[in-house]
Structures are given as C-alpha cells and as structure tokens.
Design a protein around this motif. Structure first.
Motif, PDB file in Angstrom:
ATOM      1  N   LYS A 280     -38.396   0.725   7.505  1.00  0.00           N
ATOM      2  CA  LYS A 280     -37.883   1.896   6.411  1.00  0.00           C
ATOM      3  C   LYS A 280     -37.372   1.696   4.901  1.00  0.00           C
ATOM      4  O   LYS A 280     -36.461   0.104   5.394  1.00  0.00           O
ATOM      5  CB  LYS A 280     -37.528   2.799   7.791  1.00  0.00           C
ATOM      6  N   GLN A 281     -37.882   1.961   4.392  1.00  0.00           N
ATOM      7  CA  GLN A 281     -36.614   1.909   2.794  1.00  0.00           C
ATOM      8  C   GLN A 281     -35.478   2.521   3.311  1.00  0.00           C
ATOM      9  O   GLN A 281     -35.948   3.761   2.713  1.00  0.00           O
ATOM     10  CB  GLN A 281     -37.650   2.398   1.343  1.00  0.00           C
ATOM     11  N   PRO A 282     -35.053   1.769   3.648  1.00  0.00           N
ATOM     12  CA  PRO A 282     -33.503   2.424   3.677  1.00  0.00           C
ATOM     13  C   PRO A 282     -33.109   3.269   1.833  1.00  0.00           C
ATOM     14  O   PRO A 282     -32.633   2.514   1.621  1.00  0.00           O
ATOM     15  CB  PRO A 282     -32.048   1.032   4.128  1.00  0.00           C
ATOM     16  N   LYS A 283     -33.048   4.690   2.547  1.00  0.00           N
ATOM     17  CA  LYS A 283     -32.539   5.870   1.177  1.00  0.00           C
ATOM     18  C   LYS A 283     -31.889   6.434   2.335  1.00  0.00           C
ATOM     19  O   LYS A 283     -31.889   7.413   3.021  1.00  0.00           O
ATOM     20  CB  LYS A 283     -33.952   6.007   0.382  1.00  0.00           C
ATOM     21  N   ILE A 284     -30.509   6.574   1.655  1.00  0.00           N
ATOM     22  CA  ILE A 284     -29.226   7.242   2.597  1.00  0.00           C
ATOM     23  C   ILE A 284     -28.022   7.902   1.530  1.00  0.00           C
ATOM     24  O   ILE A 284     -28.042   7.712   0.253  1.00  0.00           O
ATOM     25  CB  ILE A 284     -28.574   6.250   2.943  1.00  0.00           C
ATOM     26  N   VAL A 285     -28.011   9.353   1.693  1.00  0.00           N
ATOM     27  CA  VAL A 285     -27.063  10.218   1.101  1.00  0.00           C
ATOM     28  C   VAL A 285     -25.866   9.825   2.139  1.00  0.00           C
ATOM     29  O   VAL A 285     -25.921  10.467   3.157  1.00  0.00           O
ATOM     30  CB  VAL A 285     -27.493  11.126   1.487  1.00  0.00           C
TER      31      VAL A 285
END
Length: 447
Positions: A280-285
C-alpha cells in the motif's frame, strides 16, 4: 486600538484569509494546497472544543475520499484505538460506534468518547462497508503509550491464540509488574529510586522474542494474520517504551515529554512500514494537539530541548508533510480544573492582546484559514514571535498566561492555520457536564 503596524498586518491577514461560510466548497482550496502530501497532521488548540473535532473530521473525510488516505492515527493508546479499528474495518463483534469507543474509559474520557468522534467513526464504518476488499478499508490507530497494562493484556491474548507456550514465557517476562498493581506511576517511582529497573530487560526480551517469530506468526492466514501480528508487536513495543516513560516521569520533564513524542513518531513510522510491506501507499492523517503536531523548533519549548511529533515527522518525511493548526479567541471548552475531576463546560477567556488569536480576532472574520506557505505580507508579518494559547484537558483561566500560553513563530510551526473566533465545548457521550464560570487556580494544563 491597534497601532499602525498591527493595523497593517490585520489588513494583510484579512486579504490573505480564506473565509469559511458554511458551504461544502469551504475546504476546496485547503485540500488543493495539500497536494500529494502523504502525511497530513491536523491539530487542535484544546482537547475539548467541538469545532476542532468537527472540522478536523470533515477535512479527513475529504482526504480519504479524494486523496486516497488509508489511515487515521490519533493521540490515543494503541489497544483502545485498536477496538475502533476493528469496528470500522468490520472485524469486531461491536454493533455500533458507541460500543467500539467503550475502551476509552479512563480520564479524560471525553477526549475520544464524544459526539464528534462518534459521528466520524460511524461515517468511517459506513465508508469501509462500501469497499469489498479488506485491504482497502481505512484504519484507525492509536499512537500514544499510556496503556502499559492494556498492551500487556493484548500481547498475552494474541499469544494465547497463536502460541500458548510463548504466552507462558510472556507472562513470566511481564510478571515483574505485578508487585506494583495497575498503577504504572508506582512502578516508575519505585524504579526511579533503585539502581536498576526491574522490568527493563524483561520487556525488551519479550519484544525481541515476538519479533523473532514474526515470519511464523504473520503469514498463517494472509493479511488479517499480518495485521494481528503487527498489533501484537506494536503493543509489545509500547510496553517497552511505556516502561521507560514511567521511569522518566520522575526525572526532568523534558525527558518524559520527548520519550512520549518519540514513541508516537516511531509508531507512525512502523505503520508506514507495515503498509508498505502490504503493497500500500502509506497516506496517513494524524490527529493530535497543536503542541504535539506544530513543529517544536518554532516554539519556546523547542529552545529548551523539547521536541515533538511534528518536528520528527518533518525531519523524516520533509515536503511530504502538511501540518494544520487550529486557534480560537473565545467560547466554551470541556475541561477540568484538576486532573481526574469530572468534566465541566468552562468559559474560554478572550485571548491575550499580544497573541495570534487576538490578532486574528481583529480581522472581524468569524472563521477562516491561512496558507502559511504563501509568500505574502500577512505571512511575513506573522513570522514575528507572538503568544499562542494551548488548552489541554485542564483549563485554568486564573493562571492562563503561565498555564496556557507560549511564544511561537506561527508560519514555521504550521503550514496552515484554521481560526474559529468563537467555539463551543465538545459534547461527551457519558454524562451531562457541569457549567463553571469561575474555576479555581490549578497546575499547568495537561496535553
């Protein structure tokens, strides 16, 4: 009456501001400014303000829907947030979001058990239910480290299922805490008086043993098994770091603060690695208080050696990070006068004249956001250090200057700031809070 210089700056802020008028497109330019960032850190100026929680959730929803963010990581303990994570991903027995929030039963309960978090968790479950693949569902994770005993229980529960013999060894490792009961601070105090830390080696050994069995444990049943091992490993790591944290509490204050924020940044890094290993591409809020997310190097605390999550994440990920802060001038807040007291609805005093909040109030705009990355007269003027208010779970109006204000350079602290001039207290799920107009003096706020 503002002097000519401040009047000029106020006019420049008004010109650069993007007002919120209560329409769906209010956030369009903010979302556009985030661009391809992989980490969006969204703060709050208190732990008890409805608008901070509400607007942070609305921004997060758009990041999930429009920018493919896959996780929300919050200033909460890992095992408590894990119950929410399982609910929103459809792998728990909890029937409702309120059930899933039940583990947040320790002070301050209103920080995560409130109407705005309930609404967001409900939305996140509904969003995930529309996704057929388990791996595509958005997760909800805790970054904090207070849950020493809950994390021990989580490690033991996992090992009881996958390796009963390893569970026996883990119980032996963790048995050193039994002399101190459930009070982690008692352990820290006792350890601080001794030449050695009775549990230090044991918690390290348990983490290392778990990591040595990683391949065996995590590849049994696909991605769910990988997640289960990751949760167990993270809880074991939390126990190790919490043991050190509780010992540090009885040393200098900066030491324990830095240990806590390093743990939260480290947990975020491990989430990134976990997602990358799953393709996965880690995109984190990230949701935390301004004091944790606003770059510490731009604050007076940073000058004394204090660091925070915002600084560490910026240092590691650079331009892939966007940090958004919140501020308010006046209103109400859910908070207490002393640690452990029942929550009250407290009146927030008008911000001090020399603060950023007071400067924003002078614009006459009820709600707006500023892009602090822009090169304009407003941002240049805001680089001069000013006071910024921070309210944690405790609010002490009578000692407000000492308890809740510190000097910062706002454009270096955040990439954007959202100002809401008058705000309202967050609504706890558990009880009707009492009103308080004149709370007593108390110790500095807890964040």
């Amino acid at each position: 009456m503002l002097d000519a210089k401040l009047t000029q700056l106020t006019d420049a802020i008004r010109m650069a501001a993007h007002p919120f008028i209560g329409q769906s497109q209010d956030y369009d330019l903010l979302i556009e400014s985030i661009g391809d960032a992989r980490f969006v850190l969204i703060g709050e100026a208190s732990h008890g303000t409805h608008e901070f929680y509400q607007q942070r959730a609305e921004i997060t929803k758009r990041l999930i829907q429009e920018k493919n963010f896959i996780a929300v990581a919050v200033e909460a303990d890992f095992p408590d947030a894990d119950r929410v994570n399982r609910f929103v991903r459809g792998i728990s027995a909890d029937a409702t979001a309120a059930d899933a929030l039940a583990n947040f039963d320790s002070f301050p309960t209103w920080m995560w058990r409130n109407a705005d978090v309930l609404s967001f968790v409900t939305w996140l479950r509904q969003h995930n239910d529309l996704l057929s693949e388990y791996g595509a569902k958005v997760g909800f994770y805790g970054l904090d480290l207070y849950s020493l005993h809950a994390s021990i229980d989580a490690v033991l529960g996992y090992l009881d299922k996958v390796d009963p013999e390893a569970a026996k060894r883990a119980r032996y490792h963790y048995s050193c805490f039994e002399h101190f009961g459930e009070d982690s601070q008692s352990y820290g105090y006792a350890a601080s008086l001794s030449l050695d830390a009775p549990c230090q080696k044991e918690v390290v050994n348990e983490l290392l043993e778990l990591q040595r069995r990683a391949a065996e444990y995590s590849r049994r049943d696909g991605q769910v098994a990988e997640d289960e091992f990751f949760y167990a490993e993270q809880n074991a790591r939390l126990v190790k770091n919490a043991e050190e944290y509780y010992r540090s509490m009885f040393q200098e204050q900066t030491s324990s603060w830095n240990l806590r924020d390093r743990h939260m940044a480290e947990t975020l890094d491990h989430l990134v690695t976990h997602f990358e290993q799953q393709g996965k591409q880690p995109k984190i809020v990230v949701w935390e208080h301004n004091s944790h997310l606003g770059d510490a190097r731009a604050t007076e605390q940073g000058e004394t050696g204090e660091l925070n999550v915002g600084q560490l994440v910026r240092e590691r990920y650079g331009q892939e990070v966007v940090i958004i802060g919140f501020s308010t001038y006046i209103g109400t807040v859910t908070a207490t006068s002393y640690w452990g007291d029942p929550p009250e609805v407290k009146q927030v005093r008008p911000a001090l004249p020399e603060s950023y909040e007071a400067l924003f109030h002078e614009t006459g705009l009820p709600q707006f956001w500023l892009n602090l990355r822009e090169d304009n007269e407003a941002v240049a003027g805001l680089r001069e250090p000013r006071l910024e208010r921070a309210i944690g779970v405790i609010y002490a109006p009578r000692t407000e200057r000492l308890s809740h204000y510190f000097n910062v350079r706002l454009p270096d602290q955040f990439d954007a700031v959202i100002h809401i001039d008058e705000t309202q207290a967050v609504e706890p799920l558990d009880r009707t809070v009492e009103a308080s107009d004149d709370p007593p003096e108390t110790f500095p706020s807890a964040l």
